[in-house]
Design a protein around this motif. Structure first.
Motif, PDB file in Angstrom:
ATOM      1  N   TYR A   1       0.833  -1.212   0.000  1.00  0.00           N
ATOM      2  CA  TYR A   1       0.000   0.000   0.000  1.00  0.00           C
ATOM      3  C   TYR A   1       0.869   1.264   0.000  1.00  0.00           C
ATOM      4  O   TYR A   1       0.671   2.191  -0.803  1.00  0.00           O
ATOM      5  CB  TYR A   1      -0.908  -0.047   1.228  1.00  0.00           C
ATOM      6  N   THR A   2       1.838   1.318   0.896  1.00  0.00           N
ATOM      7  CA  THR A   2       2.700   2.499   0.997  1.00  0.00           C
ATOM      8  C   THR A   2       3.457   2.750  -0.299  1.00  0.00           C
ATOM      9  O   THR A   2       3.664   3.905  -0.705  1.00  0.00           O
ATOM     10  CB  THR A   2       3.677   2.335   2.169  1.00  0.00           C
ATOM     11  N   ASP A   3       3.844   1.693  -0.962  1.00  0.00           N
ATOM     12  CA  ASP A   3       4.608   1.825  -2.208  1.00  0.00           C
ATOM     13  C   ASP A   3       3.793   2.500  -3.307  1.00  0.00           C
ATOM     14  O   ASP A   3       4.374   3.146  -4.194  1.00  0.00           O
ATOM     15  CB  ASP A   3       5.077   0.443  -2.671  1.00  0.00           C
ATOM     16  N   ILE A   4       2.475   2.383  -3.259  1.00  0.00           N
ATOM     17  CA  ILE A   4       1.629   3.074  -4.242  1.00  0.00           C
ATOM     18  C   ILE A   4       1.897   4.572  -4.178  1.00  0.00           C
ATOM     19  O   ILE A   4       2.160   5.226  -5.196  1.00  0.00           O
ATOM     20  CB  ILE A   4       0.137   2.792  -3.988  1.00  0.00           C
ATOM     21  N   TYR A   5       1.851   5.124  -2.978  1.00  0.00           N
ATOM     22  CA  TYR A   5       2.087   6.563  -2.816  1.00  0.00           C
ATOM     23  C   TYR A   5       3.532   6.931  -3.152  1.00  0.00           C
ATOM     24  O   TYR A   5       3.787   7.984  -3.745  1.00  0.00           O
ATOM     25  CB  TYR A   5       1.724   6.986  -1.385  1.00  0.00           C
ATOM     26  N   ALA A   6       4.457   6.065  -2.772  1.00  0.00           N
ATOM     27  CA  ALA A   6       5.868   6.343  -3.068  1.00  0.00           C
ATOM     28  C   ALA A   6       6.111   6.414  -4.571  1.00  0.00           C
ATOM     29  O   ALA A   6       6.889   7.256  -5.046  1.00  0.00           O
ATOM     30  CB  ALA A   6       6.745   5.270  -2.439  1.00  0.00           C
ATOM     31  N   ARG A   7       5.456   5.557  -5.338  1.00  0.00           N
ATOM     32  CA  ARG A   7       5.645   5.533  -6.792  1.00  0.00           C
ATOM     33  C   ARG A   7       5.185   6.834  -7.450  1.00  0.00           C
ATOM     34  O   ARG A   7       5.639   7.163  -8.543  1.00  0.00           O
ATOM     35  CB  ARG A   7       4.884   4.350  -7.400  1.00  0.00           C
ATOM     36  N   TYR A   8       4.276   7.537  -6.777  1.00  0.00           N
ATOM     37  CA  TYR A   8       3.787   8.805  -7.320  1.00  0.00           C
ATOM     38  C   TYR A   8       4.385  10.018  -6.597  1.00  0.00           C
ATOM     39  O   TYR A   8       3.852  11.131  -6.676  1.00  0.00           O
ATOM     40  CB  TYR A   8       2.254   8.842  -7.270  1.00  0.00           C
ATOM     41  N   GLY A   9       5.488   9.804  -5.902  1.00  0.00           N
ATOM     42  CA  GLY A   9       6.215  10.916  -5.294  1.00  0.00           C
ATOM     43  C   GLY A   9       5.517  11.574  -4.125  1.00  0.00           C
ATOM     44  O   GLY A   9       5.818  12.722  -3.781  1.00  0.00           O
ATOM     45  N   LEU A  10       4.612  10.841  -3.464  1.00  0.00           N
ATOM     46  CA  LEU A  10       3.818  11.440  -2.384  1.00  0.00           C
ATOM     47  C   LEU A  10       4.346  11.101  -0.996  1.00  0.00           C
ATOM     48  O   LEU A  10       3.799  11.570   0.004  1.00  0.00           O
ATOM     49  CB  LEU A  10       2.355  10.983  -2.507  1.00  0.00           C
ATOM     50  N   LEU A  11       5.397  10.311  -0.920  1.00  0.00           N
ATOM     51  CA  LEU A  11       5.984   9.942   0.362  1.00  0.00           C
ATOM     52  C   LEU A  11       7.124  10.909   0.649  1.00  0.00           C
ATOM     53  O   LEU A  11       8.228  10.769   0.114  1.00  0.00           O
ATOM     54  CB  LEU A  11       6.497   8.497   0.293  1.00  0.00           C
ATOM     55  N   ARG A  12       6.850  11.904   1.478  1.00  0.00           N
ATOM     56  CA  ARG A  12       7.846  12.947   1.733  1.00  0.00           C
ATOM     57  C   ARG A  12       7.515  13.673   3.033  1.00  0.00           C
ATOM     58  O   ARG A  12       6.466  13.429   3.649  1.00  0.00           O
ATOM     59  CB  ARG A  12       7.890  13.942   0.569  1.00  0.00           C
ATOM     60  N   LYS A  13       8.377  14.572   3.449  1.00  0.00           N
ATOM     61  CA  LYS A  13       8.113  15.419   4.598  1.00  0.00           C
ATOM     62  C   LYS A  13       6.853  16.245   4.339  1.00  0.00           C
ATOM     63  O   LYS A  13       6.592  16.652   3.198  1.00  0.00           O
ATOM     64  CB  LYS A  13       9.312  16.344   4.847  1.00  0.00           C
ATOM     65  N   LYS A  14       6.067  16.455   5.396  1.00  0.00           N
ATOM     66  CA  LYS A  14       4.798  17.189   5.323  1.00  0.00           C
ATOM     67  C   LYS A  14       3.709  16.413   4.589  1.00  0.00           C
ATOM     68  O   LYS A  14       2.675  16.976   4.232  1.00  0.00           O
ATOM     69  CB  LYS A  14       4.977  18.594   4.716  1.00  0.00           C
ATOM     70  N   ALA A  15       3.942  15.110   4.353  1.00  0.00           N
ATOM     71  CA  ALA A  15       2.900  14.236   3.822  1.00  0.00           C
ATOM     72  C   ALA A  15       2.267  13.502   4.996  1.00  0.00           C
ATOM     73  O   ALA A  15       2.967  12.831   5.771  1.00  0.00           O
ATOM     74  CB  ALA A  15       3.476  13.249   2.820  1.00  0.00           C
ATOM     75  N   LEU A  16       0.960  13.651   5.143  1.00  0.00           N
ATOM     76  CA  LEU A  16       0.229  13.163   6.307  1.00  0.00           C
ATOM     77  C   LEU A  16      -0.632  11.976   5.902  1.00  0.00           C
ATOM     78  O   LEU A  16      -1.539  12.107   5.072  1.00  0.00           O
ATOM     79  CB  LEU A  16      -0.650  14.280   6.876  1.00  0.00           C
ATOM     80  N   PHE A  17      -0.368  10.819   6.515  1.00  0.00           N
ATOM     81  CA  PHE A  17      -1.067   9.597   6.165  1.00  0.00           C
ATOM     82  C   PHE A  17      -1.983   9.175   7.312  1.00  0.00           C
ATOM     83  O   PHE A  17      -1.509   8.698   8.349  1.00  0.00           O
ATOM     84  CB  PHE A  17      -0.063   8.490   5.819  1.00  0.00           C
ATOM     85  N   GLY A  18      -3.283   9.395   7.115  1.00  0.00           N
ATOM     86  CA  GLY A  18      -4.245   9.079   8.149  1.00  0.00           C
ATOM     87  C   GLY A  18      -4.282   7.590   8.459  1.00  0.00           C
ATOM     88  O   GLY A  18      -4.367   6.762   7.556  1.00  0.00           O
ATOM     89  N   HIS A  19      -4.198   7.265   9.751  1.00  0.00           N
ATOM     90  CA  HIS A  19      -4.350   5.926  10.317  1.00  0.00           C
ATOM     91  C   HIS A  19      -3.041   5.137  10.298  1.00  0.00           C
ATOM     92  O   HIS A  19      -2.424   4.971  11.339  1.00  0.00           O
ATOM     93  CB  HIS A  19      -5.497   5.160   9.650  1.00  0.00           C
ATOM     94  N   ALA A  20      -2.628   4.584   9.168  1.00  0.00           N
ATOM     95  CA  ALA A  20      -1.342   3.858   9.069  1.00  0.00           C
ATOM     96  C   ALA A  20      -1.190   2.831  10.191  1.00  0.00           C
ATOM     97  O   ALA A  20      -0.119   2.701  10.800  1.00  0.00           O
ATOM     98  CB  ALA A  20      -0.182   4.858   9.073  1.00  0.00           C
ATOM     99  N   ILE A  21      -2.267   2.087  10.445  1.00  0.00           N
ATOM    100  CA  ILE A  21      -2.273   1.155  11.575  1.00  0.00           C
ATOM    101  C   ILE A  21      -1.457  -0.100  11.285  1.00  0.00           C
ATOM    102  O   ILE A  21      -0.685  -0.567  12.128  1.00  0.00           O
ATOM    103  CB  ILE A  21      -3.717   0.731  11.918  1.00  0.00           C
TER     104      ILE A  21
END
Length: 438
Positions: free
Chosen positions: A253-273
């Motif tokens: 799941y996390t890799d989906i966002y990383a592939r689109y350059g969204l994993l960075r400082k000031k990126a807020l991921f709700g829940h992440a349980i």
């Protein structure tokens, strides 16, 4: 002459994260303290006599003794269009979205409805002592316009974004990759930096965005590298499974966002349980933030967030805390941290009161990269302030008779406190707590 306000009371402001329950070096506490407020900023802080000596002869003095004065509370994940969804019965996240949330959010195409709820939203959060929130608006630009216009009127520092979603939702809640991009750009140009407003790039979550829309989200992230990004991640096992089916090439799941350059400082991921070790490492290395939403996680049966464990990893993940209205069941950050405490108890961990109050003030400010503006009572900070009364109800007053330490008082506020415990809320130095009423 510039008007000044001298606010007197017991001051509490954190310097850093507490390392243990007795870590008095982690915070400033003044039994008879004061803040001098000028031009919406804290101009001086310290012992009352010293601060009073710096005030002009015409300064207005407000005496809040014996109450506790803290920085305004910060809520890092809320849904502005879900005020009329809170307390809706459902078995789990996806059923709750389909049955209640999506139909309600369709109403925000109407400007008048969005403006009415915006008024109620700001009233309620300020009543609870929350002066900054990170909000998802609906897919409709009108909802973002209503949110930011009300924030501008109130003078609050708010972060918000027009949700982007182009699949797996009712037709009335869908945009397109291009429309989502164009309207987000329009919101940024119209509202970011206007007053104290901050705009966040806001793809709802990967389930409701096609790869084409995610690519447009990436384009926005590249064009506006200093903006916050907010989305959802690993809240529920069925959600995780479905998301990975939609993006089969991704590692997880996390890799989906990383592939689109969204994993960075000031990126807020709700829940992440339910993060794997690989995902937690990726979050830590990127500086992204896991936003813990305790009342929502319990209400929807999503899982127990490993707050303490994720922070003591060799590669610790930055954590923020939030109400997640309306999946969350309380607007109060006190109640939010009360439930966070209970979750850690169930996991065999301890969350002490100093940590809880750090999280809802400086900790959240650090997670948002805004600690130079909010989250403390430091000189030069924005004068967002909350005044708390730990004896606000008969039950609290009775318990306060036996309280012997600051930590015990904070735990009482966390456990039994609510909006009645908030004596006053100051926004940029202006008394702003609304009284109850519609």
């Amino acid at each position: 002459m510039t008007p000044e306000t001298l606010i007197r009371g017991r001051l509490l402001s954190f310097r850093r994260a507490p390392q243990h329950a007795g870590d008095s070096e982690s915070y400033l506490y003044e039994e008879d303290g004061a803040l001098l407020v000028r031009n919406g900023k804290i101009a001086a802080v310290g012992v009352y006599a010293d601060v009073k000596a710096k005030a002009g002869a015409e300064a207005e003095e407000v005496d809040h003794r014996p109450h506790l004065i803290l920085p305004g509370l910060i809520d890092c994940h809320v849904h502005f269009p879900q005020m009329q969804v809170i307390a809706s019965y459902a078995a789990n996240l996806l059923e709750w979205l389909d049955t209640y949330t999506f139909p309600e959010e369709c109403r925000f195409v109407e400007t008048a409805h969005a403006e009415r709820i915006a008024t109620q939203f700001f009233d309620e959060f300020l009543r609870q002592g929350t002066t900054t929130a990170v909000a998802y608006c609906s897919v409709h630009k009108a909802s973002a316009d209503a949110f930011f216009a009300e924030s501008l009127r109130r003078g609050t520092l708010m972060i918000g974004g027009k949700v982007m979603m182009d699949r797996n939702a009712p037709q009335g809640l869908l945009d397109t990759p291009q429309l989502g991009y164009d309207e987000t750009r329009a919101v940024i140009e119209q509202w970011h930096g206007k007053g104290r407003n901050h705009v966040a790039i806001t793809p709802r979550f990967a389930i409701t965005s096609t790869p084409e829309q995610m690519a447009m989200t990436q384009k926005l992230a590249e064009e506006f590298p200093d903006l916050h990004i907010q989305t959802h991640l690993s809240e529920n096992h069925d959600e995780i499974r479905y998301t990975c089916e939609l993006y089969p090439d991704a590692t997880d799941y996390t890799d989906i966002y990383a592939r689109y350059g969204l994993l960075r400082k000031k990126a807020l991921f709700g829940h992440a349980i339910h993060l794997s070790e690989r995902e937690a490492d990726a979050m830590a290395e990127s500086g992204a933030v896991a936003v813990h939403c305790p009342t929502s996680n319990l209400f929807l049966g999503s899982g127990l967030f490993p707050l303490k464990a994720i922070q003591r990893r060799e590669k610790p993940v930055t954590v923020a805390v939030a109400t997640d209205i309306g999946g969350g069941s309380s607007y109060s950050m006190f109640k939010t941290m009360d439930e966070a405490y209970k979750i850690q108890q169930l996991l065999g961990e301890r969350l002490n009161p100093l940590e809880s109050f750090y999280h809802m003030t400086l900790g959240n400010a650090v997670a948002l990269d805004l600690a130079d503006r909010i989250g403390t009572l430091d000189e030069g900070s924005d004068a967002d302030i909350v005044v708390m009364n730990a004896a606000a109800t008969p039950a609290m007053r009775l318990r306060m008779e036996t309280v012997t330490s600051l930590s015990e008082e904070l735990f009482l506020l966390q456990t039994l406190g609510d909006d009645r415990s908030v004596v006053e809320t100051y926004v940029a130095g202006k008394a702003s707590k609304p009284q109850f009423g519609l």
